[in-house]
Design a protein around this motif. Structure first.
Motif, PDB file in Angstrom:
ATOM      1  N   GLN A 131       0.818  -1.213   0.000  1.00 51.77           N
ATOM      2  CA  GLN A 131       0.000   0.000   0.000  1.00 51.77           C
ATOM      3  C   GLN A 131       0.856   1.270   0.000  1.00 51.77           C
ATOM      4  OE1 GLN A 131      -1.610  -1.501   3.765  1.00 51.77           O
ATOM      5  NE2 GLN A 131      -1.335   0.563   4.634  1.00 51.77           N
ATOM      6  N   THR A 132       2.106   1.132  -0.422  1.00 59.32           N
ATOM      7  CA  THR A 132       3.017   2.277  -0.450  1.00 59.32           C
ATOM      8  C   THR A 132       3.508   2.502  -1.877  1.00 59.32           C
ATOM      9  OG1 THR A 132       3.755   1.667   1.784  1.00 59.32           O
ATOM     10  CG2 THR A 132       5.059   3.316   0.610  1.00 59.32           C
ATOM     11  N   PRO A 133       2.797   3.289  -2.671  1.00 56.72           N
ATOM     12  CA  PRO A 133       3.221   3.513  -4.063  1.00 56.72           C
ATOM     13  C   PRO A 133       4.634   4.081  -4.174  1.00 56.72           C
ATOM     14  CG  PRO A 133       0.982   4.327  -3.700  1.00 56.72           C
ATOM     15  CD  PRO A 133       1.529   3.964  -2.353  1.00 56.72           C
ATOM     16  N   ARG A 134       5.045   4.887  -3.207  1.00 54.44           N
ATOM     17  CA  ARG A 134       6.378   5.503  -3.284  1.00 54.44           C
ATOM     18  C   ARG A 134       7.495   4.463  -3.215  1.00 54.44           C
ATOM     19  NH1 ARG A 134       3.624   8.794   0.031  1.00 54.44           N
ATOM     20  NH2 ARG A 134       4.562   7.895   1.901  1.00 54.44           N
ATOM     21  N   LEU A 135       7.193   3.272  -2.672  1.00 50.93           N
ATOM     22  CA  LEU A 135       8.213   2.237  -2.597  1.00 50.93           C
ATOM     23  C   LEU A 135       8.695   1.853  -3.988  1.00 50.93           C
ATOM     24  CD1 LEU A 135       8.441  -0.770  -0.294  1.00 50.93           C
ATOM     25  CD2 LEU A 135       8.434  -1.225  -2.741  1.00 50.93           C
ATOM     26  N   TRP A 136       7.794   1.793  -4.961  1.00 49.46           N
ATOM     27  CA  TRP A 136       8.178   1.413  -6.315  1.00 49.46           C
ATOM     28  C   TRP A 136       8.975   2.521  -6.982  1.00 49.46           C
ATOM     29  CZ3 TRP A 136       7.938  -3.474  -7.546  1.00 49.46           C
ATOM     30  CH2 TRP A 136       7.103  -4.292  -6.766  1.00 49.46           C
ATOM     31  N   ALA A 137       8.677   3.764  -6.638  1.00 46.83           N
ATOM     32  CA  ALA A 137       9.475   4.871  -7.158  1.00 46.83           C
ATOM     33  C   ALA A 137      10.901   4.791  -6.620  1.00 46.83           C
ATOM     34  CB  ALA A 137       8.838   6.205  -6.782  1.00 46.83           C
ATOM     35  N   GLU A 138      11.051   4.378  -5.358  1.00 44.41           N
ATOM     36  CA  GLU A 138      12.384   4.229  -4.781  1.00 44.41           C
ATOM     37  C   GLU A 138      13.131   3.055  -5.414  1.00 44.41           C
ATOM     38  OE1 GLU A 138      14.278   5.870  -2.697  1.00 44.41           O
ATOM     39  OE2 GLU A 138      12.852   7.485  -2.331  1.00 44.41           O
ATOM     40  N   LEU A 139      12.424   1.978  -5.739  1.00 46.48           N
ATOM     41  CA  LEU A 139      13.076   0.856  -6.414  1.00 46.48           C
ATOM     42  C   LEU A 139      13.559   1.260  -7.806  1.00 46.48           C
ATOM     43  CD1 LEU A 139      10.753  -2.105  -5.362  1.00 46.48           C
ATOM     44  CD2 LEU A 139      13.144  -1.777  -4.707  1.00 46.48           C
ATOM     45  N   LYS A 140      12.792   2.116  -8.474  1.00 45.82           N
ATOM     46  CA  LYS A 140      13.242   2.644  -9.768  1.00 45.82           C
ATOM     47  C   LYS A 140      14.516   3.461  -9.587  1.00 45.82           C
ATOM     48  CE  LYS A 140      11.811   5.662 -13.580  1.00 45.82           C
ATOM     49  NZ  LYS A 140      10.712   6.527 -14.096  1.00 45.82           N
ATOM     50  N   LEU A 141      14.562   4.289  -8.537  1.00 42.89           N
ATOM     51  CA  LEU A 141      15.776   5.068  -8.262  1.00 42.89           C
ATOM     52  C   LEU A 141      16.950   4.159  -7.907  1.00 42.89           C
ATOM     53  CD1 LEU A 141      14.270   8.017  -6.170  1.00 42.89           C
ATOM     54  CD2 LEU A 141      15.181   8.122  -8.512  1.00 42.89           C
ATOM     55  N   LEU A 142      16.666   3.032  -7.270  1.00 42.03           N
ATOM     56  CA  LEU A 142      17.725   2.079  -6.943  1.00 42.03           C
ATOM     57  C   LEU A 142      18.451   1.625  -8.206  1.00 42.03           C
ATOM     58  CD1 LEU A 142      17.557  -0.845  -4.435  1.00 42.03           C
ATOM     59  CD2 LEU A 142      18.270  -1.307  -6.774  1.00 42.03           C
ATOM     60  N   LEU A 143      17.691   1.433  -9.293  1.00 47.27           N
ATOM     61  CA  LEU A 143      18.291   0.982 -10.547  1.00 47.27           C
ATOM     62  C   LEU A 143      19.142   2.064 -11.199  1.00 47.27           C
ATOM     63  CD1 LEU A 143      15.229  -0.945 -12.006  1.00 47.27           C
ATOM     64  CD2 LEU A 143      17.319  -1.930 -11.064  1.00 47.27           C
ATOM     65  N   GLN A 144      19.015   3.301 -10.739  1.00 48.58           N
ATOM     66  CA  GLN A 144      19.800   4.402 -11.282  1.00 48.58           C
ATOM     67  C   GLN A 144      21.047   4.700 -10.441  1.00 48.58           C
ATOM     68  OE1 GLN A 144      16.989   7.628 -11.661  1.00 48.58           O
ATOM     69  NE2 GLN A 144      15.572   6.390 -12.861  1.00 48.58           N
ATOM     70  N   GLU A 145      21.233   3.924  -9.373  1.00 48.74           N
ATOM     71  CA  GLU A 145      22.432   4.087  -8.547  1.00 48.74           C
ATOM     72  C   GLU A 145      23.669   3.661  -9.342  1.00 48.74           C
ATOM     73  OE1 GLU A 145      23.036   5.092  -5.274  1.00 48.74           O
ATOM     74  OE2 GLU A 145      20.983   5.842  -5.234  1.00 48.74           O
ATOM     75  N   PRO A 146      24.854   4.161  -8.978  1.00 46.37           N
ATOM     76  CA  PRO A 146      26.072   3.717  -9.668  1.00 46.37           C
ATOM     77  C   PRO A 146      26.261   2.195  -9.615  1.00 46.37           C
ATOM     78  CG  PRO A 146      26.526   5.632  -8.298  1.00 46.37           C
ATOM     79  CD  PRO A 146      25.135   5.209  -7.979  1.00 46.37           C
ATOM     80  N   HIS A 147      25.849   1.579  -8.486  1.00 46.45           N
ATOM     81  CA  HIS A 147      25.957   0.130  -8.338  1.00 46.45           C
ATOM     82  C   HIS A 147      24.638  -0.407  -7.751  1.00 46.45           C
ATOM     83  CE1 HIS A 147      30.251  -0.021  -9.284  1.00 46.45           C
ATOM     84  NE2 HIS A 147      30.371   1.078  -8.574  1.00 46.45           N
ATOM     85  N   PRO A 148      23.630  -0.607  -8.601  1.00 48.24           N
ATOM     86  CA  PRO A 148      22.333  -1.078  -8.097  1.00 48.24           C
ATOM     87  C   PRO A 148      22.416  -2.399  -7.334  1.00 48.24           C
ATOM     88  CG  PRO A 148      22.141  -0.338 -10.370  1.00 48.24           C
ATOM     89  CD  PRO A 148      23.603  -0.355 -10.045  1.00 48.24           C
ATOM     90  N   TYR A 149      23.314  -3.269  -7.766  1.00 48.74           N
ATOM     91  CA  TYR A 149      23.418  -4.563  -7.090  1.00 48.74           C
ATOM     92  C   TYR A 149      23.778  -4.394  -5.619  1.00 48.74           C
ATOM     93  CZ  TYR A 149      25.230  -9.102  -5.655  1.00 48.74           C
ATOM     94  OH  TYR A 149      25.466 -10.267  -4.965  1.00 48.74           O
ATOM     95  N   HIS A 150      24.655  -3.436  -5.303  1.00 44.33           N
ATOM     96  CA  HIS A 150      25.048  -3.232  -3.911  1.00 44.33           C
ATOM     97  C   HIS A 150      23.850  -2.828  -3.060  1.00 44.33           C
ATOM     98  CE1 HIS A 150      29.510  -2.378  -5.136  1.00 44.33           C
ATOM     99  NE2 HIS A 150      29.044  -3.505  -5.613  1.00 44.33           N
ATOM    100  N   ALA A 151      22.998  -1.953  -3.611  1.00 42.41           N
ATOM    101  CA  ALA A 151      21.805  -1.532  -2.869  1.00 42.41           C
ATOM    102  C   ALA A 151      20.813  -2.681  -2.745  1.00 42.41           C
ATOM    103  CB  ALA A 151      21.161  -0.333  -3.561  1.00 42.41           C
TER     104      ALA A 151
END
Length: 361
Positions: free
Chosen positions: A199-219
Motif C-alpha cells: 500500500q506504499t506507491p512511493r516504494l516502487w518509485a524508490e526501487l526505480k531510483l535504486l536501478l539508477q544508482e552507480p551500483h544497483p546490485y550493492h543496494a
C-alpha cells in the motif's frame, strides 16, 4: 568540532554564493537552512550537487521571487522548485511537520519550525542542517553527526518504516552508496515495511531510483541482507552486470526484468517504461550487436554460451550479391539457430557455406 563555515566551503563556489545571498534576502528573524543529503555529503567530504533548502519565518514564494531565478511554486506544500543556471534544480521548502493518517499514503503537512521539519525525515544522518547567515551553524537535532561518524544508518523513530515503507529502499540506496551499516533499530523495522509495502506507491518509485544508482546490485544486496530480498526478483543478473564497465540504468532495469516471472508487470510497477523491455527482447534475439553495446552486455549474461552470429559481410564474402539474397541467407541461419541446430560460429559458417553453394547451383 565541526564548524558551519567549513561545511559551507565544501560546496561548489556558485552554491556557496547563492545560498549566502538567499539567506541575506530572507533576513532576520527568518531562518534559511541547507538540509539533508547535501549537509551529510559535505561532512563526508563529497561535494554535494543536489540542494534542499528549508525556510522558516518567511514565505517561500516571496523568497523565490526575490532570488531572481526561474521557479515553479507548489501551493499545496508551499514549496518551490528553482532552476539553477547550470541546469540543476533546488527544492525550496516551507518548514513543516507531518502526520501519516494512513500508513504508506501521502502525509498531511502543517506549518512548523525548522526543527519540526528535520524531525519529519527518514534517518538521523539526513536530519543535519546548515543554518545560513553571517556565521553558518550546524544544527543537529537527532544525533545525526554521531551516527554519520560511526557510519550508522538509524531510522528517526520506531514507526518510521510503518509510516512510509519506501524509507527502507531509500535506506538501502544510501547505505550502499556511502558504506553505512544498518543499526538494530533499522533491522527491527523491516517487517513493518514489508507489511505495508503493497500500500506504499512511493516504494516502487524508490526501487526505480535504486536501478539508477552507480551500483544497483550493492543496494539490492543490502535489501536482501536486511531481510527484504523479496521486494526484488533474482539478483544474479544485477550481480553480473556490476562486474562490467559502463553499464547504464536501462541495462540494469532490463537485467532485473529478465529474472522476473512477469517482466511486463514488474516494468509497469517500477514505472521504467518500455525501453528496458525492448532492450531485453533485443538481447534475447538473434540479431547481431557489436561488443560493448547494452544488447551484447546483457546477452553475454543471459546466454553465456552464445556466440556472435554471422553478418551480411560474411555472406557477401562468399560471393552472394548485395540485396535480398543476403537477407534470405541470414534468415536461414537465424532459423537454424532457433531450432538448436547451430551451437558455434564454426557450425554457422559451415551452414552458410552449404546454403550459398545450394543457391549458386
Amino acid at each position: 568540532m565541526v564548524v558551519g563555515k567549513d561545511i559551507l566551503k565544501r560546496l561548489q563556489p556558485q552554491d556557496q554564493a547563492w545560498l549566502t545571498e538567499l539567506a541575506a534576502l530572507a533576513g532576520p528573524p527568518a531562518r534559511v537552512a541547507l538540509v539533508g543529503g547535501a549537509v551529510r555529503d559535505a561532512l563526508l567530504g563529497v561535494t554535494p550537487l543536489d540542494l534542499d533548502v528549508v525556510v522558516e519565518g518567511t514565505g517561500v514564494e516571496e523568497l523565490a521571487r526575490a532570488g531572481g531565478l526561474p521557479f515553479l511554486f507548489h501551493p499545496a506544500f508551499q514549496n518551490a522548485t528553482l532552476d539553477l543556471p547550470d541546469g540543476r534544480f533546488v527544492d525550496l521548502v516551507q518548514a513543516r511537520r507531518e502526520t501519516y493518517p494512513v500508513p504508506g499514503r501521502n502525509p498531511v503537512p502543517r506549518p512548523g519550525t525548522l526543527e519540526d521539519d528535520l524531525r519529519r525525515r527518514d534517518f538521523t544522518v539526513n536530519t543535519l542542517a546548515l543554518v545560513l547567515g553571517p556565521e553558518p551553524q550546524l544544527l543537529d537535532v537527532a544525533g545525526g553527526l554521531r551516527d554519520l561518524q560511526a557510519r550508522a544508518l538509524r531510522p528517526l523513530h520506531p514507526r518510521s518504516f510503518h509510516e512510509d515503507a519506501s524509507r527502507l529502499v531509500r535506506g538501502a540506496r544510501i547505505a550502499a552508496r556511502l558504506d553505512l551499516q544498518a543499526t538494530p533499530e533499522l533491522l527491527a523495522q523491516v517487517p513493518d515495511a514489508l507489511n505495508v509495502a503493497a500500500q506504499t506507491p512511493r516504494l516502487w518509485a524508490e526501487l526505480k531510483l535504486l536501478l539508477q544508482e552507480p551500483h544497483p546490485y550493492h543496494a539490492a544486496l543490502k535489501l536482501r541482507e536486511w531481510g527484504a530480498g523479496d521486494l526484488l526478483p533474482d539478483l544474479r543478473v544485477l550481480a553480473a552486470l556490476d562486474q562490467l564497465p559502463d553499464v547504464n540504468s536501462q541495462t540494469h532495469a532490463a537485467g532485473l526484468l529478465a529474472t522476473a516471472p512477469d517482466p511486463d508487470a514488474l516494468a509497469a510497477r517500477l514505472g521504467v517504461g518500455e525501453k528496458p523491455l525492448h532492450l531485453l527482447s533485443r538481447a534475447r534475439s538473434d540479431t547481431f550487436y557489436p561488443p560493448g553495446t547494452p544488447e551484447r552486455q546483457l546477452r553475454g549474461i543471459l546466454n553465456p554460451e552464445s556466440y556472435p552470429p554471422l553478418t551480411g559481410k560474411d555472406v557477401l564474402a562468399l560471393g552472394l550479391p548485395a540485396g535480398k539474397e543476403v537477407g534470405q541467407a541470414l534468415a536461414h541461419l537465424a532459423e537454424l539457430r532457433r531450432a538448436g541446430h547451430l551451437k558455434t560460429q564454426v557450425e554457422e559458417r559451415a551452414a552458410l557455406y552449404e546454403y550459398v553453394k545450394k543457391v549458386r547451383h
